[in-house]
Design a protein around this motif. Structure first.
Motif, PDB file in Angstrom:
ATOM      1  N   ARG A 286      -2.701   6.035   8.062  1.00 25.75           N
ATOM      2  CA  ARG A 286      -3.381   5.752   6.794  1.00 25.75           C
ATOM      3  C   ARG A 286      -4.839   5.341   6.965  1.00 25.75           C
ATOM      4  O   ARG A 286      -5.632   5.503   6.049  1.00 25.75           O
ATOM      5  CB  ARG A 286      -2.659   4.612   6.046  1.00 25.75           C
TER       6      ARG A 286
ATOM      7  N   GLY B  92     -10.228  -2.473   0.364  1.00 17.75           N
ATOM      8  CA  GLY B  92      -9.832  -1.479   1.366  1.00 17.75           C
ATOM      9  C   GLY B  92     -10.330  -1.787   2.767  1.00 17.75           C
ATOM     10  O   GLY B  92      -9.570  -1.706   3.743  1.00 17.75           O
TER      11      GLY B  92
ATOM     12  N   ALA C 186       0.833  -1.214   0.000  1.00 19.21           N
ATOM     13  CA  ALA C 186       0.000   0.000   0.000  1.00 19.21           C
ATOM     14  C   ALA C 186       0.864   1.259   0.000  1.00 19.21           C
ATOM     15  O   ALA C 186       0.533   2.252  -0.655  1.00 19.21           O
ATOM     16  CB  ALA C 186      -0.930  -0.014   1.208  1.00 19.21           C
ATOM     17  N   GLU C 187       1.974   1.229   0.731  1.00 21.49           N
ATOM     18  CA  GLU C 187       2.869   2.397   0.749  1.00 21.49           C
ATOM     19  C   GLU C 187       3.467   2.636  -0.632  1.00 21.49           C
ATOM     20  O   GLU C 187       3.588   3.780  -1.080  1.00 21.49           O
ATOM     21  CB  GLU C 187       3.979   2.203   1.786  1.00 21.49           C
TER      22      GLU C 187
ATOM     23  N   ARG D 218      -2.074   5.466  -6.101  1.00 22.30           N
ATOM     24  CA  ARG D 218      -3.261   4.639  -5.882  1.00 22.30           C
ATOM     25  C   ARG D 218      -3.372   4.316  -4.398  1.00 22.30           C
ATOM     26  O   ARG D 218      -2.385   3.976  -3.754  1.00 22.30           O
ATOM     27  CB  ARG D 218      -3.150   3.348  -6.704  1.00 22.30           C
ATOM     28  N   ASP D 219      -4.578   4.421  -3.840  1.00 23.89           N
ATOM     29  CA  ASP D 219      -4.775   4.217  -2.406  1.00 23.89           C
ATOM     30  C   ASP D 219      -5.458   2.866  -2.171  1.00 23.89           C
ATOM     31  O   ASP D 219      -6.656   2.712  -2.403  1.00 23.89           O
ATOM     32  CB  ASP D 219      -5.634   5.357  -1.840  1.00 23.89           C
TER      33      ASP D 219
ATOM     34  N   ARG E 291       0.825   4.025  -2.930  1.00 14.80           N
ATOM     35  CA  ARG E 291       0.524   5.407  -2.557  1.00 14.80           C
ATOM     36  C   ARG E 291       1.439   6.368  -3.322  1.00 14.80           C
ATOM     37  O   ARG E 291       0.989   7.393  -3.822  1.00 14.80           O
ATOM     38  CB  ARG E 291       0.753   5.512  -1.057  1.00 14.80           C
TER      39      ARG E 291
ATOM     40  N   LYS F 163      -8.128  -2.457   6.220  1.00 18.96           N
ATOM     41  CA  LYS F 163      -8.258  -1.681   7.459  1.00 18.96           C
ATOM     42  C   LYS F 163      -8.604  -2.599   8.631  1.00 18.96           C
ATOM     43  O   LYS F 163      -8.090  -2.438   9.740  1.00 18.96           O
ATOM     44  CB  LYS F 163      -9.361  -0.628   7.295  1.00 18.96           C
TER      45      LYS F 163
ATOM     46  N   TYR G 235      -6.130   1.473   0.558  1.00 21.46           N
ATOM     47  CA  TYR G 235      -7.094   1.530   1.669  1.00 21.46           C
ATOM     48  C   TYR G 235      -8.478   1.954   1.177  1.00 21.46           C
ATOM     49  O   TYR G 235      -9.472   1.713   1.846  1.00 21.46           O
ATOM     50  CB  TYR G 235      -6.603   2.504   2.755  1.00 21.46           C
ATOM     51  N   GLN G 236      -8.535   2.621   0.029  1.00 21.23           N
ATOM     52  CA  GLN G 236      -9.828   3.065  -0.500  1.00 21.23           C
ATOM     53  C   GLN G 236     -10.313   2.146  -1.626  1.00 21.23           C
ATOM     54  O   GLN G 236     -11.321   2.445  -2.261  1.00 21.23           O
ATOM     55  CB  GLN G 236      -9.722   4.506  -1.028  1.00 21.23           C
ATOM     56  N   ASP G 237      -9.592   1.058  -1.865  1.00 18.57           N
ATOM     57  CA  ASP G 237     -10.006   0.148  -2.937  1.00 18.57           C
ATOM     58  C   ASP G 237     -11.384  -0.429  -2.602  1.00 18.57           C
ATOM     59  O   ASP G 237     -11.586  -0.949  -1.503  1.00 18.57           O
ATOM     60  CB  ASP G 237      -8.973  -0.982  -3.068  1.00 18.57           C
TER      61      ASP G 237
END
Ligand SMILES: [Zn+2]
Ligand SMILES: [Zn+2]
Length: 938
Positions: free
Chosen positions: A335, A288, A271-272, A279-280, A275, A292, A282-284
């Protein structure tokens, strides 16, 4: 694709300058690199090796400490002895290659964040050293997947992710980026090749595949290769689908706590990287929320003393009070903030305890963790990931606010009951996977918060006369605390103790005598919390074989735990119910005791086995109990645990076991099973438990004159998973002969129509494809004599590599060494499944035969001989079944030809009669009867 890395470094540079805690972290991390700057770089072009004794103290079995600055001398952290030698060095290289790759990130990050040319130059030099060493290390003799530097692909994947990210950081932090880019061309070549190796090996739904994906993602992002990125992220086993499939609805990774954190670290690094590429994760929309949830879910099952339960192949006794856990939650806080993450971090920082004697930061490995005793954790003692992501301000104090209380994680298959200082968990399902244990319905009991208390104070109840005397004070003894009943997890994968820790008998779980559990499915049929009481009722269909069912009910109240195990079966099979009390330290300083039968009526746990647990039993009619000794939970240095006594209750057929466990001495006097009602006698009177029906589970609890408490919470049985599709078995003809033929001429006896040619479609490969390995092929036939099934083989292979029977065991792992030789594995289903490993003896026509462990094989029933041929070798083997073989009989058989190549340590591949694409890794000598061919006797 990592073009915004420079901007990110600029932004972070300003944040660090403005925040004293981040500044302190940066200067500590800089200081840690001193020894690496002060000496010449050591980049060995040598392969890491896995062996049974490499990196392990021969005295106590502890894993030797990893000191990156000491390649030859390796110290035992337990006994202090130091060791040298090739095998220890090979084990050290495993960590060292990863350590070096991670130091490149560490150097490049500091070089970029502090505009520090010395760090940046060292990072570049280190990466070019790795790039030069990489192609010189052979991709050969691996244990689990292809790799050059390591013996398993997932380790190379970690390395790949780290060097690729470090390469990007060096470029981004270089004021003249184009110069760095040109200079790093050899690293690009190594990354490209490593990505090809990693990409060739798909491990399906696995914590390891998460890391393979992360390695490929990092490589793709740095090399600007879109297909690599797409595959790693959105491929069939890419990161998004791993999150959707591998993370249960409860947020726990399906392979247990150990692999939960390993997989989570992979997702977090992925994810890092994404980022930076814009592309995020965590919001996929598909993944996502699962990502979390992974930060929070372990807080549901963590023990009150902040150690992790060791379900499946997890390490036992791992404390959260270590920097690496704080670092992970600091990233979550930045995040994907969550109040419970905030609270656990605040508690970790607020907890007392000893400061670490030394700063371990230099030798720390972010992804292949080392477990250390619990310690005081500080924000400025975290690692490079925190330097990259940690928020400037510290979390707000919130003592204990991360605790969820009693909860059922139905999808992960664990129920947790918490009451006051008591923690009870029940294994009730989940997906077993490769790291699951046959421990359904296992019960754990932990008492106390572990803060300032001794663990397991011996406080067993007084004598049987006294315990019915209500004048005996019951509150002046300190209750036990710590782990009283626990899942031991697993020690070393290459130690023989692995088989013990992976057995049912090593758990507090019912199993069939000598077989353990025979099915891997269970579910929670009821779960409820009401006032001081909570319960979980779990059911495991088929646990003890067809037409059986086992159920376990745990009821936790304010003073004790009631435990009810029900077994339903046709017939009178013997079922065992082990109980492993862990308090105190029996066996730690005394030799293992004798196993023995208990000749008293069982109503209390005997003193020598009690370990601080007061267990009161309702004797079951006809039950036999014994005390047995076995290794206790392993150390977090992977050593076997000291020998401990445990109790085994055994009884035939259907029935009910009832017990109460308590920690206050004499809180329970006796337990009676009165059919529909269980009675627990306590100093305050009798408590009655009226159990509901099987169809509608419930319990009504009556304490003295108080109004009854009813616990229900019935849950529907989840649909049974569909059985995996199974190909129709291969049918092979089985010519009947008067006697076994001569191996040199068997093809003249058995007509061609009964001969099968094995080649590429039957090949299980290792690093080399079938063609690269030499294209070994074989003609094979199955035949029968009056009472024997025979196997005739003719192998075409230029070089014959035979392991002499007297050769020393190379102690590579838990597999028998004879599988790493040219030879044959024969299997026949004669009622029971029999397996044999056969190796020709050089210079003779004789064969060496070994029965495969865990099968009904008996080498005395096997005979045969072999002969070299112009282009390979022939052999004829017979297995006498001891009964007449009838025409038209269908005999399950399988035949595997092991292929060894000169210069190798582990076999190159296998030809498999029943057909087998795929890989040879971890196959050992195990062929499942379900995959057998059917030999139809003429
Ligand atoms: Zn030692
Ligand atoms: Zn286990």
């Amino acid at each position: 694709m990592l073009t915004s890395l420079s901007e990110m470094l600029d932004r972070r540079r300003r944040e660090i300058a403005a925040t004293p805690s981040l500044g302190a972290l940066a200067s500590r991390l800089g200081h840690l690199l001193g020894p690496l700057l002060a000496r010449p770089l050591y980049v060995p072009a040598e392969k890491a090796t896995l062996t049974r004794d490499g990196g392990v103290c021969p005295m106590d079995g502890a894993r030797l400490e990893f000191d990156p600055l000491s390649p030859q001398e390796h110290r035992c952290g337990r006994c202090g002895a130091a060791y040298t030698g090739e095998r220890h060095h090979g084990a050290w290289l495993w960590r060292y290659h990863l350590w070096l790759a991670e130091r490149a990130i560490h150097l490049a990050l500091l070089g970029g964040l502090r505009n520090d040319a010395e760090h940046r130059d060292r990072a570049r030099e280190l990466l070019l050293g790795c790039a030069a060493a990489y192609p010189r290390v052979p991709n050969r003799d691996n244990v689990l997947g292809p790799s050059r530097l390591f013996f398993s692909t997932y380790l190379e994947s970690i390395w790949l992710a780290q060097v690729a990210f470090a390469g990007a950081l060096v470029e981004a932090g270089d004021p003249v980026g184009s110069v760095a880019s040109r200079e790093l061309a050899p690293l690009r070549a190594a990354v490209r090749e490593s990505a090809a190796i990693v990409g060739s090996f798909d491990e399906g739904w696995s914590n390891r595949q998460v890391w393979n994906d992360v390695g490929l993602l990092a490589a793709g992002l740095w090399l600007d290769e879109e297909p690599l990125v797409t595959g790693a992220l959105d491929g069939p086993h890419g990161l998004v689908r791993q999150l959707a499939h591998g993370v249960t609805a409860d947020g726990l990774w399906y392979e247990g706590e150990n692999y939960h954190f390993f997989a989570l670290r992979g997702f977090v690094l992925g994810a890092e990287l994404l980022r930076v590429a814009g592309r995020d994760l965590y919001q996929d929309p598909a993944a996502g929320e699962k990502l979390k949830a992974m930060f929070v879910a372990p807080l549901d099952t963590v023990l009150p003393d902040l150690t992790l339960p060791a379900r499946g192949d997890a390490v036992f006794g791992v404390s959260l009070r270590q920097p690496r856990f704080a670092e992970l939650w600091e990233i979550a806080r930045a995040r994907a903030p969550h109040p419970r993450v905030e609270a656990i971090l605040a508690d970790l920082y607020a907890a007392g305890g000893p400061e670490a004697p030394d700063d371990d930061g230099l030798s720390e490995l972010a992804e292949q963790e080392r477990n250390r005793p619990p310690r005081r954790v500080r924000r400025d003692q975290l690692g490079w990931k925190a330097l990259l992501a940690m928020l400037p301000d510290a979390p707000a104090p919130a003592r204990g606010a991360w605790v969820r209380g009693s909860c059922l994680l139905g999808d992960a298959g664990v129920a947790v009951l918490r009451s006051g200082e008591r923690y009870v968990s029940l294994e009730c399902g989940g997906r077993p996977g490769g790291h699951g244990h046959p421990d359904l319905l296992h019960v754990s009991l932990h008492v106390g918060d572990g803060q300032g208390r001794e663990s397991g104070i011996g406080n067993r109840a007084s004598s049987s006369d006294a315990r019915h005397d209500s004048r005996i004070p019951i509150s002046d003894s300190r209750p036990s605390s710590g782990n009283l009943l626990a899942d031991p997890g697993t020690g070393s994968y290459v130690s023989p103790s692995l088989h013990w820790y992976r057995s049912t008998l090593a758990h507090n779980a019912p199993g069939l005598a000598e077989h353990g559990q025979l099915a891997r499915r269970a579910y929670a049929a009821a779960f409820a919390v009401r006032g001081d009481w909570s319960w979980c009722h779990a059911v495991a269909p088929g646990l003890l074989g067809p037409l059986t069912e086992a159920g376990r009910t745990v009821i936790l109240g304010p003073r004790y735990l009631l435990d009810v195990v029900d077994v339903e079966m046709v017939g009178d099979g013997v079922v065992e119910l082990p109980l492993h009390p862990l308090g105190g330290s029996p066996g730690a300083d005394q030799p293992a005791g004798e196993d023995r039968l208990l000749d008293v009526e069982l109503d209390r746990l005997p003193l020598d086995a009690a370990g601080g647990l007061n267990a009161v039993f309702a004797p079951r009619p006809g039950e036999v109990a014994r005390i047995q000794w076995a290794p206790g939970p392993p150390g977090f240095d992977f050593s076997d645990g000291p020998s401990r006594p445990f109790l085994v209750r055994a009884a035939s057929g259907s029935g009910r076991w009832v017990a109460a466990y308590e920690t206050q001495p004499d809180a329970v006097w006796a337990v009676r099973d009165g059919g529909g009602e269980i009675v627990v006698e306590t100093p305050r009177g009798a408590d009655r438990f009226r159990m509901g029906s099987r169809m509608r589970p419930s319990v009504e609890i009556v304490e003295g004159d108080a109004s009854p408490v009813v616990l229900e919470g019935v849950r529907a049985e989840p649909p049974a998973p569909a059985p995996p599709p199974r190909a129709r078995p291969l049918v092979v003809s089985c010519r009947r002969l008067d006697a076994a033929p001569d191996p040199r001429r068997w093809q003249t006896t058995i007509p061609a129509i009964g001969v099968h040619r094995l080649g590429m479609p039957h090949y299980r490969r290792s690093e080399l494809s079938w063609r690269e390995a030499g294209g070994t092929s074989a003609d094979v036939a199955i035949f029968a004599t009056r009472t024997a099934v025979g196997f005739a083989v003719s192998v075409r292979k230029p070089s014959l590599v035979l392991r002499p029977p007297e050769a020393a065991d190379p102690a590579l792992d838990n597999e028998a060494p004879d599988i790493h030789s040219d030879g044959i594995q024969c299997y026949v289903g004669s009622g029971a499944w029999e397996g044999y490993v056969v190796v020709p003896i050089a210079g003779s026509d004789r064969i060496a035969v070994r029965a495969v462990a865990g099968t009904a094989g008996d080498p005395d029933r096997v005979s045969g001989s072999w002969a070299p041929t112009a282009d390979g070798w022939n052999a004829v083997i017979t297995v006498n079944l001891g009964c007449l073989i009838e025409p038209d009989q269908r005999v399950p058989v399988n035949l595997v030809i092991n292929e060894m190549l000169p210069g190798r340590v582990r076999r190159a591949g296998q030809l498999v009669l029943s057909g087998a694409a795929g890989w040879v890794y971890l196959r050992g000598d195990r062929e499942a009867p379900g995959d057998a061919a059917r030999a139809v006797v003429e």
